[in-house]
Design a protein around this motif. Sequence first.
Motif, PDB file in Angstrom:
ATOM      1  N   GLU A  49       0.770  -1.243  -0.089  1.00  0.00           N
ATOM      2  CA  GLU A  49      -0.059  -0.044  -0.068  1.00  0.00           C
ATOM      3  C   GLU A  49       0.851   1.163  -0.012  1.00  0.00           C
ATOM      4  OE1 GLU A  49      -3.596   2.103   2.602  1.00  0.00           O
ATOM      5  OE2 GLU A  49      -2.640   0.285   3.294  1.00  0.00           O
ATOM      6  N   VAL A  50       1.725   1.192   0.954  1.00  0.00           N
ATOM      7  CA  VAL A  50       2.782   2.511   1.029  1.00  0.00           C
ATOM      8  C   VAL A  50       3.497   2.777  -0.340  1.00  0.00           C
ATOM      9  CG1 VAL A  50       4.938   3.474   2.022  1.00  0.00           C
ATOM     10  CG2 VAL A  50       3.008   2.094   3.679  1.00  0.00           C
ATOM     11  N   ARG A  51       3.936   1.410  -0.974  1.00  0.00           N
ATOM     12  CA  ARG A  51       4.616   1.591  -2.276  1.00  0.00           C
ATOM     13  C   ARG A  51       3.585   2.244  -3.323  1.00  0.00           C
ATOM     14  NH1 ARG A  51       5.638  -0.344  -7.260  1.00  0.00           N
ATOM     15  NH2 ARG A  51       7.613  -0.890  -7.740  1.00  0.00           N
ATOM     16  N   SER A  52       2.219   1.944  -3.490  1.00  0.00           N
ATOM     17  CA  SER A  52       1.501   2.144  -4.643  1.00  0.00           C
ATOM     18  C   SER A  52       1.104   3.814  -4.470  1.00  0.00           C
ATOM     19  CB  SER A  52       0.039   1.299  -4.407  1.00  0.00           C
ATOM     20  OG  SER A  52      -0.584   1.922  -3.195  1.00  0.00           O
ATOM     21  N   ILE A  53       1.321   4.253  -2.981  1.00  0.00           N
ATOM     22  CA  ILE A  53       1.040   5.897  -2.499  1.00  0.00           C
ATOM     23  C   ILE A  53       2.327   6.570  -2.989  1.00  0.00           C
ATOM     24  CG2 ILE A  53       0.431   7.615  -0.809  1.00  0.00           C
ATOM     25  CD1 ILE A  53      -1.050   5.151   0.445  1.00  0.00           C
ATOM     26  N   HIS A  54       3.561   5.965  -2.981  1.00  0.00           N
ATOM     27  CA  HIS A  54       4.687   6.949  -2.940  1.00  0.00           C
ATOM     28  C   HIS A  54       5.545   6.341  -3.943  1.00  0.00           C
ATOM     29  CE1 HIS A  54       3.494   8.873   0.806  1.00  0.00           C
ATOM     30  NE2 HIS A  54       3.393   7.765   1.276  1.00  0.00           N
ATOM     31  N   GLN A  55       5.054   5.854  -5.433  1.00  0.00           N
ATOM     32  CA  GLN A  55       5.909   5.332  -6.249  1.00  0.00           C
ATOM     33  C   GLN A  55       7.095   5.839  -6.374  1.00  0.00           C
ATOM     34  OE1 GLN A  55       3.681   3.772  -9.681  1.00  0.00           O
ATOM     35  NE2 GLN A  55       1.605   3.486  -8.216  1.00  0.00           N
ATOM     36  N   ALA A  56       7.117   7.355  -6.695  1.00  0.00           N
ATOM     37  CA  ALA A  56       8.209   7.969  -7.011  1.00  0.00           C
ATOM     38  C   ALA A  56       9.348   8.053  -6.119  1.00  0.00           C
ATOM     39  CB  ALA A  56       7.944   9.337  -7.349  1.00  0.00           C
ATOM     40  N   GLU A  57       9.068   8.072  -4.768  1.00  0.00           N
ATOM     41  CA  GLU A  57      10.039   8.292  -3.605  1.00  0.00           C
ATOM     42  C   GLU A  57      10.386   6.706  -3.034  1.00  0.00           C
ATOM     43  OE1 GLU A  57       6.967  11.619  -3.115  1.00  0.00           O
ATOM     44  OE2 GLU A  57       6.888   9.288  -3.435  1.00  0.00           O
ATOM     45  N   TRP A  58       9.579   5.596  -3.683  1.00  0.00           N
ATOM     46  CA  TRP A  58       9.900   4.225  -3.060  1.00  0.00           C
ATOM     47  C   TRP A  58      11.284   3.831  -3.063  1.00  0.00           C
ATOM     48  CZ3 TRP A  58       7.925   1.263   0.068  1.00  0.00           C
ATOM     49  CH2 TRP A  58       8.262  -0.138   0.005  1.00  0.00           C
ATOM     50  N   PRO A  59      12.286   3.865  -4.078  1.00  0.00           N
ATOM     51  CA  PRO A  59      13.322   3.358  -4.016  1.00  0.00           C
ATOM     52  C   PRO A  59      13.933   3.924  -2.764  1.00  0.00           C
ATOM     53  CG  PRO A  59      12.964   3.649  -6.210  1.00  0.00           C
ATOM     54  CD  PRO A  59      11.712   4.388  -5.565  1.00  0.00           C
ATOM     55  N   ALA A  60      14.054   5.266  -2.704  1.00  0.00           N
ATOM     56  CA  ALA A  60      14.732   5.710  -1.419  1.00  0.00           C
ATOM     57  C   ALA A  60      14.151   5.489  -0.034  1.00  0.00           C
ATOM     58  CB  ALA A  60      14.582   7.309  -1.714  1.00  0.00           C
ATOM     59  N   MET A  61      12.920   5.184  -0.231  1.00  0.00           N
ATOM     60  CA  MET A  61      12.014   4.810   1.061  1.00  0.00           C
ATOM     61  C   MET A  61      12.453   3.465   1.639  1.00  0.00           C
ATOM     62  SD  MET A  61       8.552   6.707   0.229  1.00  0.00           S
ATOM     63  CE  MET A  61       7.686   6.194   1.515  1.00  0.00           C
ATOM     64  N   ALA A  62      12.672   2.493   0.349  1.00  0.00           N
ATOM     65  CA  ALA A  62      12.948   1.153   0.751  1.00  0.00           C
ATOM     66  C   ALA A  62      14.302   1.239   1.251  1.00  0.00           C
ATOM     67  CB  ALA A  62      12.676   0.502  -0.577  1.00  0.00           C
ATOM     68  N   ARG A  63      15.330   1.802   0.836  1.00  0.00           N
ATOM     69  CA  ARG A  63      16.620   1.734   1.396  1.00  0.00           C
ATOM     70  C   ARG A  63      16.735   2.375   2.852  1.00  0.00           C
ATOM     71  NH1 ARG A  63      17.862   3.815  -3.952  1.00  0.00           N
ATOM     72  NH2 ARG A  63      17.941   5.962  -3.248  1.00  0.00           N
ATOM     73  N   GLY A 270       3.211  -8.529  -2.724  1.00  0.00           N
ATOM     74  CA  GLY A 270       4.417  -8.488  -1.818  1.00  0.00           C
ATOM     75  C   GLY A 270       5.708  -8.022  -2.567  1.00  0.00           C
ATOM     76  N   ARG A 271       5.205  -7.409  -3.711  1.00  0.00           N
ATOM     77  CA  ARG A 271       6.594  -6.883  -4.502  1.00  0.00           C
ATOM     78  C   ARG A 271       7.300  -5.748  -3.527  1.00  0.00           C
ATOM     79  NH1 ARG A 271       4.697  -3.701  -9.694  1.00  0.00           N
ATOM     80  NH2 ARG A 271       6.662  -2.896  -9.880  1.00  0.00           N
ATOM     81  N   ALA A 272       6.555  -5.032  -2.706  1.00  0.00           N
ATOM     82  CA  ALA A 272       7.375  -4.021  -1.891  1.00  0.00           C
ATOM     83  C   ALA A 272       8.154  -4.729  -0.937  1.00  0.00           C
ATOM     84  CB  ALA A 272       6.227  -3.089  -1.364  1.00  0.00           C
ATOM     85  N   TYR A 273       7.546  -5.686  -0.295  1.00  0.00           N
ATOM     86  CA  TYR A 273       8.605  -6.508   0.856  1.00  0.00           C
ATOM     87  C   TYR A 273       9.532  -6.899  -0.011  1.00  0.00           C
ATOM     88  CZ  TYR A 273       9.862 -10.085   3.964  1.00  0.00           C
ATOM     89  OH  TYR A 273      10.813 -11.025   4.980  1.00  0.00           O
ATOM     90  N   MET A 274       9.703  -7.485  -1.289  1.00  0.00           N
ATOM     91  CA  MET A 274      10.776  -8.028  -1.968  1.00  0.00           C
ATOM     92  C   MET A 274      11.752  -7.013  -2.132  1.00  0.00           C
ATOM     93  SD  MET A 274       9.201 -10.517  -4.851  1.00  0.00           S
ATOM     94  CE  MET A 274      10.558 -10.888  -5.627  1.00  0.00           C
ATOM     95  N   GLU A 275      11.254  -5.775  -2.348  1.00  0.00           N
ATOM     96  CA  GLU A 275      12.073  -4.739  -2.706  1.00  0.00           C
ATOM     97  C   GLU A 275      12.892  -4.144  -1.344  1.00  0.00           C
ATOM     98  OE1 GLU A 275       9.705  -3.495  -6.844  1.00  0.00           O
ATOM     99  OE2 GLU A 275       9.525  -2.296  -5.099  1.00  0.00           O
ATOM    100  N   ALA A 276      11.930  -3.948  -0.381  1.00  0.00           N
ATOM    101  CA  ALA A 276      12.282  -3.147   0.852  1.00  0.00           C
ATOM    102  C   ALA A 276      13.367  -4.196   1.805  1.00  0.00           C
ATOM    103  CB  ALA A 276      11.031  -2.642   1.640  1.00  0.00           C
ATOM    104  N   ALA A 277      12.755  -5.443   1.910  1.00  0.00           N
ATOM    105  CA  ALA A 277      13.312  -6.383   2.946  1.00  0.00           C
ATOM    106  C   ALA A 277      14.406  -7.140   2.053  1.00  0.00           C
ATOM    107  CB  ALA A 277      12.279  -7.321   3.654  1.00  0.00           C
ATOM    108  N   MET A 278      14.066  -7.521   0.906  1.00  0.00           N
ATOM    109  CA  MET A 278      15.092  -8.292   0.433  1.00  0.00           C
ATOM    110  C   MET A 278      16.085  -7.949  -0.642  1.00  0.00           C
ATOM    111  SD  MET A 278      12.122 -11.526  -0.117  1.00  0.00           S
ATOM    112  CE  MET A 278      12.909 -12.933  -0.013  1.00  0.00           C
TER     113      MET A 278
END
Length: 322
Positions: A49-63, A270-278
Amino acid sequence: TMTKVYGCGSMGRRRTSIMKYQDQFAQELKANAGDSTDTVERLVAHLDEVRSIHQAEWPAMARAWREHELHALLLEDPYTRRAFTKPRGYAGDATTLDFVYGHAEVGDAVVGCSEIGRMIYAYTGGASLPANAVRWRCSEIARRIEAAAATHRTARVLAFACGHLREIELVHHHLRPHMRITAADIDEEALRVVENAYGQAVEIESRRVSVKDLITGRLEFEPGFNLIYTLGLCDYLSEKVAQRLVAMLLSLAAPGGEVVVANFTLSTKGRAYMEAAMDWWLQYRKADDLAEWARLAGGDVAAEVFEDPFGQVAYLVLRKPT
């Protein structure tokens, strides 16, 4: 609740929602170590859900998300940890997929991890839709290998980016003498596993080949394969390279031969989990994108596009005329 400011502009002017619930999820995992699967499922949904809301910022947020203690807890799951640490240089290596298959080769890693780790793994590598889709993918290609072996006296099969070739374990032993498999992969260690595990039961030729080797003609295969498949490779390729790969694989198929290509879809859970956690980033595509590959491949080819029962992976099947 832990919060953090990231970057500049709108990102730097507000506190982001990605950190909002990290303390809560970490506390739940520690408090309910023996029964934390529901917590992990909710965490995975929250990240999507967070990823869908903040797509542009997501890579930095995931890190930045990984700086919280929650990430350390998630790394107690041996599947999440293997993908994140990338001992072979990339997230989705053959041993990582063995965790999804529940293969005996990774049994010690599962048994030896913490109680929290096993409960996280029960969802990430077990109950999650992507994990179910990967196991279905394995059984689907095993079924197609069996069909080729039942149709031809000696079916020639090319498994490109073969990994550990675990689908062979699902092929009926009476059909194994009726196939000759070319197992191709860039990972020499994976090819050694294939040879040691299946070389006595099946006629296997292992070839160390990269995508670049194939599409540039640097290394060639003798054409005439009855079945060609690549199941996880296109998830890592650009559109242009994927198109060239499909066309090249099709050129290697025999008359009446079949080419099967798979790709995770945009609706993957779960793609956001893959990107953020994995730290595992894939190229997700629509079924229509795979249909376009068929059109660009050209020739008088029958094409079929479908998704698995879980809606996680799309398939393109190309059949050459006889």
